[in-house]
Design an enzyme around this catalytic site. Structure first.
Site, PDB file in Angstrom:
ATOM      1  CD  GLU A 181       3.183  10.309  -3.026  1.00 28.47           C
ATOM      2  OE1 GLU A 181       2.768   9.250  -2.549  1.00 28.47           O
ATOM      3  OE2 GLU A 181       4.346  10.706  -2.879  1.00 28.47           O
ATOM      4  CD  GLU A 286       7.400  15.467  -0.873  1.00 28.63           C
ATOM      5  OE1 GLU A 286       7.951  14.353  -0.876  1.00 28.63           O
ATOM      6  OE2 GLU A 286       6.180  15.617  -0.661  1.00 28.63           O
TER       7      GLU A 286
HETATM    8  C1  GLA Z   1       6.423  11.419  -0.307  1.00 31.00           C
HETATM    9  C2  GLA Z   1       5.681  12.257   0.720  1.00 31.00           C
HETATM   10  C3  GLA Z   1       6.592  12.845   1.753  1.00 31.00           C
HETATM   11  C4  GLA Z   1       7.627  11.854   2.227  1.00 31.00           C
HETATM   12  C5  GLA Z   1       8.355  11.265   1.054  1.00 31.00           C
HETATM   13  C6  GLA Z   1       9.380  10.248   1.444  1.00 31.00           C
HETATM   14  O1  GLA Z   1       7.042  12.104  -1.258  1.00 31.00           O
HETATM   15  O2  GLA Z   1       4.934  13.276   0.135  1.00 31.00           O
HETATM   16  O3  GLA Z   1       5.840  13.249   2.847  1.00 31.00           O
HETATM   17  O4  GLA Z   1       6.983  10.861   2.965  1.00 31.00           O
HETATM   18  O5  GLA Z   1       7.401  10.602   0.254  1.00 31.00           O
HETATM   19  O6  GLA Z   1       9.545  10.039   2.742  1.00 31.00           O
END
Ligand code: GLA
Length: 388
Positions: A181, A286
């Site tokens: 990020e 994710e």
């Molecule tokens: C981000 C992170 C993850 C997790 C999510 C939400 O996407 O990369 O590790 O923490 O947020 O929990």
């Protein structure tokens, strides 16, 4: 049953997706690991279809797991994980604040257990996340006087952390989220403490240190909402710049925190097509589909649209109405349709949690297994999507 790392290896070789010096070394290493961990070829009675089996020819299916799961305490989760997934990601246990909470303290008990769980079950093991602005203790950025440290100190801390953590699992954790990020919504670099103190080359440095610590690991840049034009364009520019500098970035992670409206099929398709041109592996890292609110960091318009869908479907916090179950099932089927369309570049699709009870968005019932560990209509839809 073939070991998933061997399968990833074979698929990559078949498709000639070998672009960087890191990958061939990984490929050489994998057959040995695979041979060591291969199960015997006894005939197993045919059970109901599982996610990893139906997508065997396309991409690996992964899941983020927590401490209760890799310790074996969550027996219900354990059987779901072993049956359906051939890759794991650590939900929290390898984040900086968990593994390295104080300057001289590394806590490896949990991560060691996590890695052993993956090895015992012949899974592709992912590491997450080395350099991020969240879940990183404040001391990392501060001197003893509480003031921000200088560039050299922070680079040294980053180096030592990466060297210690990646080095410990060298050859065992095959894929790392090196930087998580780094981009803002408009595609420019986020003004994080990493950026403020080190400057924009903190990203290249993090990849360089990770590559030194494990030259064979696949090294990933991971971010959310890349389906939005400005952010995706920023990510593409960032990757191209790193590649031009010879930085070992070998995969891009599209987090995939979705909701009922975002991203659209068209946005997802465009995104995978654009990322697919980058000469690296694309991974959905994710995945979840929130039925109750906006996806992560989506605009208020997205949230409002999703809320409308939720009201129309009749969401209760405990469970989904039949209408909403069907809507979620269609969303997942649509998304997997797009992943399949781009299976030449998509190597791994990882869900962010096993059941709705484990999810960080538990209120949104976002996964394929409900709070009681039962497969939802969305599970059947994803299974069926594989056959199309
Ligand atoms: C981000 C992170 C993850 C997790 C999510 C939400 O996407 O990369 O590790 O923490 O947020 O929990």
């Amino acid at each position: 049953m073939e070991d998933p790392t061997r399968r990833l290896n074979r698929t990559l070789m078949k498709r000639h997706l070998i672009f960087t010096p890191a990958i061939p070394a990984l490929l050489l290493a994998l057959p040995i690991a695979g041979l060591l961990t291969m199960t015997s070829c006894t005939t197993v009675p045919k059970g109901p279809p599982t996610l990893k089996d139906v997508y065997k020819k396309d991409f690996l299916i992964g899941v983020a797991i927590n401490q209760h799961q890799f310790s074996g305490e969550d027996t219900r989760g354990d059987s779901i994980i072993k049956a359906n997934f051939d890759s794991i990601a650590p939900e929290n246990v390898l984040k900086w604040d968990s593994v390295h909470p104080r300057p001289d303290t590394y806590l490896f008990e949990g991560p060691d257990q996590y890695v052993k769980f993956g090895e015992a079950n012949h899974m592709l093991i992912v590491g997450h996340a080395l350099v991020w602005h969240h879940q990183t203790p404040e001391w990392v950025f501060q001197g003893t006087n509480g003031q921000p440290v200088d560039r050299e100190t922070l680079l040294r801390r980053m180096h030592d952390h990466i060297q210690t953590v990646v080095g410990r699992y060298r050859g065992r954790i095959k894929v790392w989220d090196v930087v998580n990020e780094a981009l803002d919504e408009d595609g420019t670099l986020r003004d994080s403490p990493w950026m403020k103190i080190i400057g924009e080359d903190y990203i290249a440095k993090a990849f360089q240190y990770a590559h030194e610590a494990d030259p064979e690991a696949v090294l990933r840049y991971n971010d959310y909402a890349l389906e939005k034009d400005a952010k995706r364009n920023g990510a593409i520019a960032l990757i191209k710049k790193l590649q031009a500098q010879g930085v070992s970035v070998t995969a891009i992670g599209l987090q995939g925190h979705c909701n009922l409206r975002f991203p659209t099929v068209v946005q997802e398709d465009l995104t995978l097509a654009a990322l697919g041109k980058l000469k690296l592996q694309v991974m959905v890292t994710e995945l979840d589909v929130d039925c109750s609110r906006g996806g992560q960091q989506t605009t208020s318009a997205d949230i409002a649209a999703n809320r409308q869908a939720q009201i129309a479907g009749g969401l209760s916090s405990e469970s989904l109405s039949d209408a909403l179950q069907q809507q979620l099932a269609r969303r997942y089927a649509d998304l997997f349709g797009v992943f399949l369309k781009h299976k030449d570049v998509v190597k791994l699709v990882t869900f962010w949690g096993v059941t709705d009870a484990d999810s960080w968005r538990a209120h949104g019932n976002p996964l394929l297994f409900d709070k009681h560990g039962q497969p939802k209509p969305a599970f059947d839809a994803v299974i069926r999507a594989a056959g199309q």
